[in-house]
Design a protein around this motif. Structure first.
Motif: not given
Length: 504
Positions: A22-38
């Motif tokens: 909806d036009g806004e940048w932000g994190g997931a509501v539960d703060g979950a993340t995933w790490t990308h490895h090259h």
């Protein structure tokens, strides 16, 4: 010296992997993340947000509001055309930056991305420009009344609604454009989910589209893996259409999920495309170079339409193999920012193990290993590099010839005549692409008509932004590109209007 991406990470300066809702940048509501490895080094690149079911719900709700409650779907053609052209212009303007971000995502070499149209930023910009040309041509028909009388019978094309667009990791420039451009051209709204293995390129492209003036809520991005992010998106009841490019297994799940709601679906699911080389090919060496190049250069065979089966006339079989082996030996790997590097590693450890498993199986089934077949070590030991691999004397019914390997592995099969070549080409569950090499124009056209594939290229290979692309059989449903895209993102409505007092 051991390969590393550290200096490039500092130079490029990746932004955080956030959601765009909806036009806004932000994190997931539960703060979950995933790490990308090259994939070339195994080093951590960056973290990206993993959208929960709640985040996906918010994105779909934003897209629903933008479609149902704003003036977006009713924009005048002039305004919509200008927007799509700005999108194309901004992509071109930032091409160097986008190629650098992609090199940190999926390790496609920047030199390859600059020089090969099908995976370039230029093709994405051209797709936006092409669809800008469709905006003022979204017409229907006015038909003569079948039963006579004084009334009008008309058809209209209207935007389908909220689109879930799900991308793979291998060609973000082209595939984002092929899904988003027709959606914007027709007045749809979009929830876009990139692969977790190529997220940052897509996020930067979306930033550019935002700056071009795409309105709030019209384009939203949820990032993360198939579970939970993708699963919630494909099962959401407020999604009107799903456009997916990726594996056959996920495509089958999407069809299953869409059944209860009759959600519209477009799928491009891969292939086992043949290159058919006849004894009268104008240049057998060029045919070999074109075929092995598609399997080893750039994406290292991780492309749905790559000709991973070479069906070669027995009289030029040895010539083809020698030329292909020579070309394979010239492929260079390493730092994707090095202009001399020509090919990428496999995208992750799971795909590395899968490809090596297929190589082992090919040997076990009796195919002759001509070159390659091993993982690269030394300075490349931290990455997912597999040497260009060619198998000869492959049985067309074997695993190597039938299953999509998605790696730098070419299966070469001999044939004796045209009918046998057609039978072998069509002896597959897939039907995405094919190539035919022959100096006989009538033969090439006969083959093009007889091979059951969505795209057949004669004496070469090319992607065009205005042509339909998709496959027969288990290569998918529907087409992307040209008029096909417009039809796929619209619903056809019939309107009947009396002009007098007649009863209809």
């Amino acid at each position: 010296m051991t390969l590393t991406m550290r200096s490039h990470l500092e130079d490029v300066g990746l932004k955080p992997g956030l959601l765009y809702i909806d036009g806004e940048w932000g994190g997931a509501v539960d703060g979950a993340t995933w790490t990308h490895h090259h994939p070339a080094t195994g080093e951590e690149v960056a973290d990206l947000a993993v959208a929960s079911a709640s985040d996906v719900d918010s994105a779909v709700a934003a897209a629903r509001r933008a479609f149902d409650e704003s003036d977006w779907a009713g924009w005048r053609a002039q305004r919509r055309i200008a927007l799509l052209r700005r999108c194309g212009a901004l992509l071109r303007e930032h091409a160097d930056e986008l190629r650098a971000v992609q090199a940190l995502d999926n390790s496609v070499p920047v030199g390859f991305g600059a020089g090969v149209y099908a995976v370039s930023v230029e093709v994405a910009a051209d797709v936006f420009d092409h669809h800008a040309g469709w905006v003022d041509k979204l017409g229907g028909e006015t038909l003569a009344p079948y039963q006579g009388g004084d009334h009008l019978a008309m058809t209209f094309r209207e935007p389908i609604g909220v689109v879930a667009a799900i991308l793979p990791w291998n060609a973000p420039f082209l595939l984002l454009a092929q899904k988003v451009a027709p959606a914007l051209a027709t007045g749809c709204t979009v929830v876009l989910k990139p692969s977790e293995y190529c997220t940052f390129t897509v996020l930067r492209m979306v930033e550019l589209l935002e700056s071009a003036g795409v309105p709030k809520g019209v384009l939203n991005v949820v990032t993360g893996p198939g579970d939970p992010t993708g699963e919630r998106l494909i099962t959401h009841p407020d999604v009107d259409k799903i456009s997916f490019t990726g594996s056959r297994a996920v495509g089958s799940r999407i069809v299953e999920a869409s059944a209860s709601t009759m959600t519209r679906v477009s799928l491009e699911l891969g292939g086992k495309s043949p290159a058919v080389v006849f004894d009268d090919a104008a240049d057998v060496g060029l045919a070999a170079a074109t075929t092995i190049g598609a399997v080893t250069l750039g994406l290292s065979g991780q492309a749905c339409v790559a000709n991973t089966r070479a069906l070669v006339h027995r009289s030029v079989y040895d010539e083809f193999l020698a030329a292909a082996e020579g070309m394979a030996g010239m492929v260079s790997y390493g730092d994707p920012f090095d202009p001399a590097v020509m090919s990428a590693p496999l995208i992750n450890g799971r795909q590395l193990d899968r490809v090596l498993g297929y190589i082992d199986k090919g040997t076990a089934e009796g195919a002759r290993l001509v070159t390659g077949g091993e993982r690269l070590g030394g300075d490349y030991a931290g990455g997912n590099f597999v040497a260009p691999t060619i198998f000869a004397d492959v049985d067309n019914s074997s695993t190597l010839a039938q299953e999509e390997i998605f790696g730098p592995v070419l299966a070469v099969v001999p044939f004796d005549d045209e009918d046998e070549a057609v039978a072998m080409a069509n002896d597959t569950e897939y039907g995405l692409g094919a190539s035919v090499f022959s100096a006989d124009a009538q033969r090439t056209f006969r083959m093009a008509r007889r091979i059951r594939a969505g795209t057949v290229c004669l004496n070469g290979f090319q992607i065009e932004p205005h042509l339909p692309f998709g496959g027969f059989k288990q290569s998918g449903l529907g087409r992307e590109g040209g008029r096909s895209s417009i039809e796929a993102y619209t619903e056809l409505k019939t309107v009947l209007m009396p002009l007098g007092d007649e009863m209809m």
